[in-house]
Design a protein around this motif. Structure first.
Motif, short mmCIF file in Angstrom:
data_model
loop_
_atom_site.label_atom_id
_atom_site.label_comp_id
_atom_site.label_asym_id
_atom_site.label_seq_id
_atom_site.Cartn_x
_atom_site.Cartn_y
_atom_site.Cartn_z
N THR A 94 0.83 -1.18 -0.07
CA THR A 94 -0.07 -0.02 0.04
C THR A 94 0.79 1.18 -0.11
O THR A 94 2.01 1.41 0.50
CB THR A 94 -0.89 0.11 1.23
N LEU A 95 0.29 2.27 -0.19
CA LEU A 95 0.76 3.47 -0.31
C LEU A 95 1.32 3.89 1.10
O LEU A 95 2.63 4.31 1.30
CB LEU A 95 0.26 4.63 -0.80
N ALA A 96 0.51 3.58 2.14
CA ALA A 96 0.68 3.83 3.55
C ALA A 96 2.44 3.01 3.78
O ALA A 96 2.91 3.49 4.68
CB ALA A 96 -0.01 3.55 4.38
N GLN A 97 2.43 1.84 3.28
CA GLN A 97 3.59 1.16 3.63
C GLN A 97 4.82 1.64 3.22
O GLN A 97 5.92 1.62 3.19
CB GLN A 97 3.43 -0.36 3.40
N LEU A 98 4.73 2.26 1.64
CA LEU A 98 5.57 2.92 1.04
C LEU A 98 6.34 4.08 1.45
O LEU A 98 7.36 4.30 1.67
CB LEU A 98 5.24 3.08 -0.42
N VAL A 99 5.40 4.92 1.95
CA VAL A 99 6.03 6.30 2.50
C VAL A 99 6.47 6.12 3.91
O VAL A 99 7.18 6.76 4.55
CB VAL A 99 4.84 7.10 2.68
N GLU A 100 6.31 4.73 4.55
CA GLU A 100 7.05 4.39 5.90
C GLU A 100 8.59 4.45 5.67
O GLU A 100 9.62 4.65 6.33
CB GLU A 100 6.61 3.06 6.38
N ALA A 132 -14.02 7.37 1.25
CA ALA A 132 -12.90 7.32 2.27
C ALA A 132 -11.54 7.08 2.02
O ALA A 132 -11.16 5.85 2.34
CB ALA A 132 -13.51 6.10 3.04
N LEU A 133 -11.23 7.70 0.91
CA LEU A 133 -9.84 7.50 0.42
C LEU A 133 -8.84 7.61 1.16
O LEU A 133 -8.77 8.74 1.96
CB LEU A 133 -9.72 8.35 -1.02
N ARG A 134 -7.72 7.10 1.28
CA ARG A 134 -6.78 7.22 2.24
C ARG A 134 -5.40 6.27 1.90
O ARG A 134 -5.66 5.61 0.91
CB ARG A 134 -6.97 6.66 3.72
N PRO A 135 -4.35 6.67 2.32
CA PRO A 135 -3.08 5.75 1.80
C PRO A 135 -3.01 4.39 1.68
O PRO A 135 -2.57 3.67 1.11
CB PRO A 135 -2.02 6.19 2.58
N SER A 136 -3.70 3.75 2.72
CA SER A 136 -3.99 2.48 3.02
C SER A 136 -4.83 1.60 1.93
O SER A 136 -4.90 0.30 1.87
CB SER A 136 -4.58 2.04 4.51
N VAL A 179 -3.81 12.37 -0.76
CA VAL A 179 -3.12 11.18 -0.79
C VAL A 179 -1.87 11.75 -1.59
O VAL A 179 -0.44 11.24 -1.20
CB VAL A 179 -3.63 10.12 -1.62
N LEU A 180 -1.82 12.53 -2.59
CA LEU A 180 -0.67 13.16 -2.97
C LEU A 180 0.28 13.97 -2.37
O LEU A 180 1.61 13.84 -2.20
CB LEU A 180 -1.25 14.22 -4.33
N TYR A 181 -0.36 14.44 -1.23
CA TYR A 181 0.55 15.18 0.04
C TYR A 181 1.26 14.31 0.54
O TYR A 181 2.32 14.56 0.89
CB TYR A 181 -0.31 16.04 0.68
N LEU A 201 0.51 7.01 10.57
CA LEU A 201 1.24 8.12 9.67
C LEU A 201 1.20 9.65 10.45
O LEU A 201 0.02 9.72 11.16
CB LEU A 201 0.33 8.59 8.65
N GLN A 202 2.14 10.30 10.50
CA GLN A 202 2.33 11.45 11.16
C GLN A 202 1.56 12.51 10.53
O GLN A 202 1.54 12.65 9.44
CB GLN A 202 3.80 11.96 11.30
N PRO A 203 0.72 13.45 11.42
CA PRO A 203 -0.04 14.43 10.89
C PRO A 203 1.05 15.62 10.04
O PRO A 203 2.10 15.64 10.70
CB PRO A 203 -0.80 14.81 12.01
N ALA A 204 0.34 16.12 9.26
CA ALA A 204 1.03 17.18 8.59
C ALA A 204 0.84 18.35 9.48
O ALA A 204 -0.05 18.70 10.19
CB ALA A 204 0.44 17.55 7.07
N PRO A 205 2.15 19.17 9.72
CA PRO A 205 2.14 20.56 10.23
C PRO A 205 1.26 21.40 9.89
O PRO A 205 0.87 21.52 8.54
CB PRO A 205 3.56 20.97 10.15
N VAL A 206 0.53 22.34 10.46
CA VAL A 206 -0.61 23.11 9.88
C VAL A 206 -0.11 24.77 10.64
O VAL A 206 0.73 24.87 11.29
CB VAL A 206 -1.97 22.95 10.88
N LEU A 207 -0.44 25.46 9.44
CA LEU A 207 -0.03 27.04 9.62
C LEU A 207 -1.19 27.70 9.20
O LEU A 207 -1.90 27.55 7.88
CB LEU A 207 1.10 27.24 8.57
N ASP A 208 -1.92 28.71 10.00
CA ASP A 208 -3.08 29.23 9.76
C ASP A 208 -4.35 28.37 9.21
O ASP A 208 -4.97 28.77 8.32
CB ASP A 208 -2.72 30.49 8.94
N GLY A 209 -4.36 27.20 9.93
CA GLY A 209 -5.45 26.37 9.56
C GLY A 209 -5.34 25.42 8.65
O GLY A 209 -6.37 24.80 8.04
N SER A 210 -4.09 25.72 7.87
CA SER A 210 -4.10 25.07 6.60
C SER A 210 -2.72 24.15 6.39
O SER A 210 -1.94 24.56 7.41
CB SER A 210 -4.13 25.81 5.21
#
Length: 612
Positions: A94-100, A132-136, A179-181, A201-210
């Motif tokens: 899966t993509l989740a396993q690849l980005v590990e 319900a699209l996600r890397p897994s 998923v691209l991100y 998966l670690q969450p992406a950092p957020v700046l000004d709500g995005s």
């Protein structure tokens, strides 16, 4: 649920459950199973709690969508009050396993998400959405194919809200950009009202709500992908609103290689990397079994003196003349051909030759009485004392036969001699002047060397030499044209269309309709000639039939300007003849409709381009 379905359980009297598989959905068990009727591996999802009925209904709707990039739903049913969904078996990671392991390269991330977006666009046009699209659920198989699982089913299980057609299309598109991100950064961009289950998966950092732009997390992210993620995941509803629009933003992409391992992972690496354990190492093909063979003559030579030789001769032995007079094979009363009867006292034979111990008697052959032995153990009255293989090392003088070779050579020599005589006569007879004979005929007179007479004007002129055909215009280069992208379509494969090898070809993306799925009006090829020349035709080799192509004397800067010199339907050999030759330095082949290839898909495959 564990008590109802476990190892060895047979669902619907057909699917035998084998081993559990990982899952990120609560209340759902995933198993590897075997279809006992078709003898193939399948994947089973057992639904023990939650919205089981809506989930089974969603799986039935997903089964109506057919695309090679969507995991097929094979069966839906219940077993002792527990629902289950049977899908095809998935190989790869899966993509989740690849980005590990780390973020993907921008080119590979573009290709993986582009293929997933094209698959969801097919489902959207059938009225089915993922939601319900996600890397897994994005899988990359070992042969480089992208597969998306959980279409409509996962959304029903997690309770994703369902809106109108525009809202659902936008939701799937935003999830594709998420998923691209993740593929670019290894981080998952979270929303405050997010119901999509994403684990490990670690969450992406957020700046000004995005989410922070990908280029600020990982170096080397192209500007177009960085802008696409920032705009789509920003506070405004900007960016693409359907998977088809996202496909246009990502095109073109190349071949996917991240699912193809180069070497077998070590045990230590496989223990730490779950993706490595899901890729089967290459297995060397078994070597064919070789049987040691031995010559029959060599086997006889190795026997000790006095040992009995086996009577089975080598296969396909040449026939041997019996050596009997012709009279002994003819009935003296009727004159009909009748082989003599073999006496019962002869030893048994195998494959037409005598068996048992044999002896060879030296000396010249004696006269053969009618119906008697020929001295070699082959006659009708043979006592069984001949060599079982006399043809292999027979050193006795043989009866001489007529050899026609000498006669044929003599006849050929005579024919050649006669031909030379006639040729010489014709050569010397043509050196004189042919004058009129008083009797009305013609006679040959030798020409006076002192006279200076020119040949008669009535003689037929000598035939002129045939015109040497000119070489066709040479092609200097070729490029692809895509109205939606200045980089063309599959540009890296375009040289294969002029490499004079019909087994290699340039091809476009695969579309759902011959009109390029409504994504673009056409695609083209710009053929640049080495020098400006007169062109009268273009010949194309195409793997497929149907579609349409137009030829213009223009460039890729204005592919539709100018007069259409020729057009037609594509085929294995498409010859486009012009009404009049045109002087041109470049031509544009404009494909307005896609043909159907050998697999029944709408894709253009050009294996040869010739200019005449």
């Amino acid at each position: 649920m564990v008590d109802v379905v476990g190892r060895g359980t047979v669902l619907a009297g057909r699917y035998r459950v084998l081993d559990p598989l990982p899952t990120d959905l609560d209340g759902v068990d995933v198993w590897q199973a075997t279809d006992q009727i078709l003898d193939r591996g399948v994947r089973v999802r057992v639904l023990g709690s939650g919205a089981v009925a809506p989930a089974l209904d969603a799986a039935r709707r997903a089964a109506l969508v057919t695309d090679p990039r969507l995991v097929r739903v094979l069966d839906v049913g219940t077993h002792e009050g527990v629902g289950y969904v049977i899908t095809e078996q998935i190989t790869g990671v899966t993509l989740a396993q690849l980005v590990e392991r780390g973020p993907l390269t921008p080119e590979q991330a573009r290709a993986v998400v582009g293929e997933a977006a094209a698959a969801l666009e097919v489902a959207r046009r059938r009225g089915v959405h993922h939601l319900a699209l996600r890397p897994s659920v994005v899988h990359v198989s070992t042969d480089g194919r992208v597969l998306v699982s959980g279409l409509a089913l996962d959304a029903a299980l997690v309770g994703s809200p369902v809106g109108d057609a525009r809202a659902t299309s936008r939701a799937d598109t935003v999830d594709l950009v998420r998923v691209l991100y993740t593929a670019l950064t290894g981080r998952w961009p979270m929303f405050h009202d997010d119901t999509t289950p994403v684990r490990d998966l670690q969450p992406a950092p957020v700046l000004d709500g995005s989410p922070v732009p990908p280029a600020e997390i990982v170096m080397g992210v192209p500007n177009d992908l960085d802008t696409l993620c920032s705009v789509t995941l920003g506070p405004y509803e900007d960016g693409p609103h359907s998977p088809a629009e996202l496909v246009r933003e990502l095109e073109p992409w190349g071949e996917i290689r991240i699912g193809q391992p180069v070497e077998q992972p070590t045990a230590a690496y496989a223990a730490t990397d779950p993706a490595a354990t899901m890729v089967a190492p290459p297995v060397a093909p078994p070597q064919p079994v070789r049987v040691a063979r031995q010559s029959v003559r060599a086997a006889f030579d190795e026997l000790p003196p006095g040992a009995a030789r086996p009577g089975t001769p080598p296969p396909a032995a040449p026939a041997r003349s019996t050596g009997l007079p012709a009279a002994s094979w003819t009935d003296t009363q009727t004159g009909a051909f009748a082989p003599p009867e073999v006496p019962a006292s002869l030893p048994p034979v195998a494959a037409g030759r005598p068996t048992g111990p044999q002896q060879r008697t030296a000396g010249p052959p004696a006269a053969i009485p009618p119906g008697g032995d020929d001295g070699q153990g082959w006659g009708p009255g043979a006592p069984g004392n001949g060599d079982p293989f006399p043809f292999a090392d027979d050193d006795q003088p043989r009866e001489s036969k007529f050899d026609p070779t000498a006669l044929v050579l003599v006849v050929v020599g005579v024919v050649l001699l006669v031909g030379l005589v006639f040729a010489a006569s014709s050569l010397f007879a043509g050196t004189g002047d042919r004058t009129a004979d008083p009797a009305g005929g013609t006679s040959t007179q030798p020409q006076d060397p002192g006279t200076d007479e020119s040949p008669s004007s009535e003689e037929s002129p000598e035939p002129s030499e045939p015109a040497v055909p000119t070489d066709p215009p040479a092609i200097a280069s070729i490029r692809s044209i895509d109205p939606n992208s200045p980089e063309g379509e599959k540009e890296e494969l375009v040289p294969l269309a002029i490499d004079n090898d019909p087994s290699t070809f340039w091809y476009t993306f695969t579309y759902n309709r011959p009109d390029f799925g409504g994504l673009k009006p056409a695609v083209g090829l710009e053929v640049t000639l080495r020098d400006t020349a007169l062109v009268s035709s273009v010949t194309l080799g195409v793997n497929g039939t149907g579609g349409n192509v137009e030829v213009r004397a223009t460039t890729m800067a204005a592919p539709t300007e100018g007069e259409v010199l020729a057009s037609g339907t594509l085929g294995a050999q498409t010859v486009l003849e012009f009404d009049e030759p045109v002087e041109a330095g470049s031509l544009v082949l404009w494909f307005t409709e896609l043909p159907t290839n050998s697999e029944g898909k709408f894709r253009l495959e050009v294996n040869d381009v010739k200019v005449g």
